[in-house]
Design an enzyme around this catalytic site. Structure first.
Site, PDB file in Angstrom:
ATOM      1  N   ASP A 128       0.538   7.225   1.981  1.00 23.66           N
ATOM      2  CA  ASP A 128      -0.544   6.524   1.190  1.00 23.66           C
ATOM      3  C   ASP A 128      -1.790   6.580   2.562  1.00 23.66           C
ATOM      4  O   ASP A 128      -1.504   5.724   3.280  1.00 23.66           O
ATOM      5  CB  ASP A 128      -0.338   5.002   0.781  1.00 23.66           C
ATOM      6  CG  ASP A 128      -1.630   4.599  -0.153  1.00 23.66           C
ATOM      7  OD1 ASP A 128      -2.257   5.092  -0.834  1.00 23.66           O
ATOM      8  OD2 ASP A 128      -1.869   3.394   0.223  1.00 23.66           O
ATOM      9  N   THR A 171      -7.366   7.680  -2.142  1.00 22.39           N
ATOM     10  CA  THR A 171      -7.488   6.923  -0.735  1.00 22.39           C
ATOM     11  C   THR A 171      -7.654   8.162   0.262  1.00 22.39           C
ATOM     12  O   THR A 171      -8.589   8.314   1.110  1.00 22.39           O
ATOM     13  CB  THR A 171      -6.838   6.074  -0.293  1.00 22.39           C
ATOM     14  OG1 THR A 171      -5.463   6.260  -0.439  1.00 22.39           O
ATOM     15  CG2 THR A 171      -6.838   4.722  -1.065  1.00 22.39           C
ATOM     16  N   THR A 172      -6.690   9.268   0.152  1.00 18.97           N
ATOM     17  CA  THR A 172      -6.549  10.297   1.199  1.00 18.97           C
ATOM     18  C   THR A 172      -7.691  11.039   0.943  1.00 18.97           C
ATOM     19  O   THR A 172      -8.289  11.940   1.695  1.00 18.97           O
ATOM     20  CB  THR A 172      -5.157  11.217   0.933  1.00 18.97           C
ATOM     21  OG1 THR A 172      -4.107  10.001   1.220  1.00 18.97           O
ATOM     22  CG2 THR A 172      -5.015  12.062   2.039  1.00 18.97           C
ATOM     23  N   ASP A 191      -0.285   2.091  -6.938  1.00 15.33           N
ATOM     24  CA  ASP A 191      -1.273   3.073  -7.118  1.00 15.33           C
ATOM     25  C   ASP A 191      -1.153   3.509  -8.645  1.00 15.33           C
ATOM     26  O   ASP A 191      -2.327   3.580  -9.159  1.00 15.33           O
ATOM     27  CB  ASP A 191      -1.067   4.409  -6.222  1.00 15.33           C
ATOM     28  CG  ASP A 191      -1.369   3.995  -4.839  1.00 15.33           C
ATOM     29  OD1 ASP A 191      -1.975   2.937  -4.632  1.00 15.33           O
ATOM     30  OD2 ASP A 191      -1.436   4.948  -3.906  1.00 15.33           O
TER      31      ASP A 191
END
Length: 563
Positions: free
Chosen positions: A94, A127-128, A420
């Protein structure tokens, strides 16, 4: 021999009799203007122009390179090792968790770390992607600046590109919000797509159903506080299940009822430990041990009065945030009231929410206290642990997801993955539009930006093309991480989009280009839009930097008055 005019100079005869002239006033001023003048305190540091810009680019690109290997369904994991005696080990892919755990010193890198945190808080996923896209934009900007294109021209081109990409994404979005059956299929597909890049990828069907069922119970409120996740070691991930009710990981007091129907619950945060003498910082003189016993009896009487005040609320279950000592526990047992002590604060808050009660600290006015209700409280066994189960709570949408797994690291990562998925689904219930995943949306946006660049004269077109190239890097990285030939796959995908096959993306199970609509690889429109806007804004902000000024470190003053 040439005559020298020394009229503007003062002359001094040195001890050796040689005439030495001081410099001309104009020359003095010129030499002063050439000398570097520092306006900062001693110890402060400044990086200017190209050095500052290069420092920013290097920091941001390094952060992007750090997390890009975790992108996509075949992304790799990172092990994060804490410092100190009890150094905890975290295994995750994550982006937000990785960036939160590392300490960065570069200011531009900190901007990207903060951006990934905002992405995590805002929509829960991507997020990545957002970090990698911002880093790729800055990588392209570095090449443009090397070609002497001004940052403001690049920014101007990027802004137009962002607008066009956003429009293309909006036009490609599909909305099944009005059709309940199709929307549920969309939610399951989104949950599977989100979980496919996580640890739970091998059990994504099982966990996608759990997540969708939990979110649909919220009836559109999006209040994820009502979904409680409990982690219990043992069994396997597939033994995880959804429980309709609330589970509290605590024990019921000694000699108290273990099962209560139609419970009236008082939830409190109060001290229940004053049945022993605790007098600090003062001296009590007594002439016999009987006097000490009297003080103890007075303390006990105070506690007895407090318990009686609590019992006047007409309750049969008392849950306290703090400890309950032996004497009050006996009093509650004698009154047939279930008492649960030391419930953690998050558990107490969530329990108050789902049972419809409020947390109390004073008990003088029972009519003002809001009591919680539920149909049944009983003890249940999960693995080797005993938990307290509240069923038939006032807040019907409340539920608990019990996660099982072999190690603590697996459970922690499973919880992050599920969180998530729950966040994305809660956002999708509010904003029902969906887009296709697998690099399809990125190629769609890149095509729209390239078309605009072809129609735009001047240097802005170069900036727009660089924006499109950065967008195309996301499917390239996804293919690279899976071990496939990214150049071949991305060129095939680009050709498919030129043929107006707008639903085509990368199928990472087969290592080929496929139709995302048929494969059911769906993502939330909200997540994709947030990735695009956040990455463009962060990259633009870093690109504007032309000076980095570091404050002087605070001087350590020796302590002349030690304790």
């Amino acid at each position: 021999m040439e005559a020298v005019d020394l009229s503007g100079c003062s002359s001094v005869r040195s001890s050796g009799g040689v005439l030495v002239s001081s410099a001309h006033p104009i020359l003095i001023m010129a030499s002063l203007s050439m000398a570097p003048v520092s306006i900062f305190k001693h110890g402060a540091d400044e990086e200017k122009a190209e050095t500052a810009r290069l420092s920013s680019f290097i920091g941001a690109i390094a952060i992007g390179d750090l997390v890009k290997s975790t992108l996509g369904p075949k992304g790799m994991d990172k092990i994060l090792l804490g410092s100190g005696k009890d150094s905890n080990v975290t295994v995750t892919n994550d982006g937000a968790t990785i960036l939160k755990a590392i300490g960065v010193d570069n200011p531009a890198a900190k901007v990207l770390v903060d951006m990934s945190k905002v992405q995590d808080d805002e929509v829960g996923d991507g997020t990545t992607s957002v970090t990698v896209l911002a880093a790729e934009l800055l990588r392209e900007a570095e090449l443009l600046i090397a070609k002497k294109i001004h940052p403001q021209i690049i920014i101007s081109g990027w802004r137009k590109a962002t607008q066009v990409a956003r429009e293309a994404l909006r036009e490609a979005a599909v909305d099944h919000g009005s059709d309940e059956q199709k929307f549920q299929v969309d939610l399951l597909n989104i949950a599977r797509t989100t979980l496919s890049s996580k640890l739970l990828t091998h059990h994504k069907d099982h966990f996608a159903k759990l997540a969708v069922e939990a979110v649909l119970r919220l009836k559109g409120s999006g209040n994820l506080e009502a979904i409680h996740v409990i982690k219990k070691l043992g069994a396997s991930l597939t033994d995880s299940y959804l429980d309709e009710g609330f589970l509290l990981d605590k024990r019921i007091g000694v000699n108290q009822p273990k099962r209560i129907e139609n419970a009236n619950i008082l939830i409190a945060n109060t001290g229940m430990d004053t049945d022993k003498i605790k007098i600090f910082g003062s001296r009590v003189r007594v002439d016999s041990t009987a006097k000490v016993a009297e003080i103890e009896m007075a303390e006990k009487e105070k506690m007895k009065e407090k318990v009686e005040r609590i019992l006047k609320h007409g309750i049969n279950c008392f849950i306290n945030r703090q400890l309950i000592y032996n004497y009050p526990e006996q009093l509650f047992a004698a009154a047939g009231v279930m008492a649960i002590e030391h419930a953690d604060f998050a558990g107490v808050e969530r329990l108050a929410l789902v049972t419809g009660g409020e947390i109390s600290s004073t008990f003088d006015h029972p009519e003002l206290v809001k009591i919680g209700h539920c149909k049944l409280i009983e003890e249940v066994m999960i693995g080797e642990d005993t938990l307290i189960h509240f069923s038939g709570v006032d807040m019907g949408e409340a539920c608990t997801i019990v996660l099982r797994g072999a190690t603590q690291q697996i459970l922690d990562e499973a919880e992050r993955s599920l969180h998530d998925a729950l966040c994305v689904l809660a956002q999708t219930v509010k904003e029902t539009r969906t887009v296709f995943g697998g690099g399809c949306s990125e190629m769609l946006m890149a095509k729209a930006v390239s078309d605009l660049a072809n129609r735009t004269p001047g240097k802005e077109a170069v900036a727009m093309e660089s924006f499109a190239k950065a967008l195309r890097m996301l499917p390239t990285i996804i293919a690279d991480n899976a071990g496939y030939d990214s150049a071949e796959l991305v060129s095939q995908l680009r050709a498919a989009h030129q043929d107006n096959k707008n639903t085509f993306g990368l199928d990472m199970t087969q290592g080929a280009v496929g139709d995302m609509a048929t494969l059911g690889i769906t993502e939330s429109f909200q997540v994709k839009r947030q990735v695009l806007l956040s990455a463009a804004e962060a990259a633009e902000m870093i690109l504007r930097v032309d000076n980095i000024i570091k404050a002087a470190p605070r001087k350590r003053v020796p302590d002349h008055h030690p304790c």
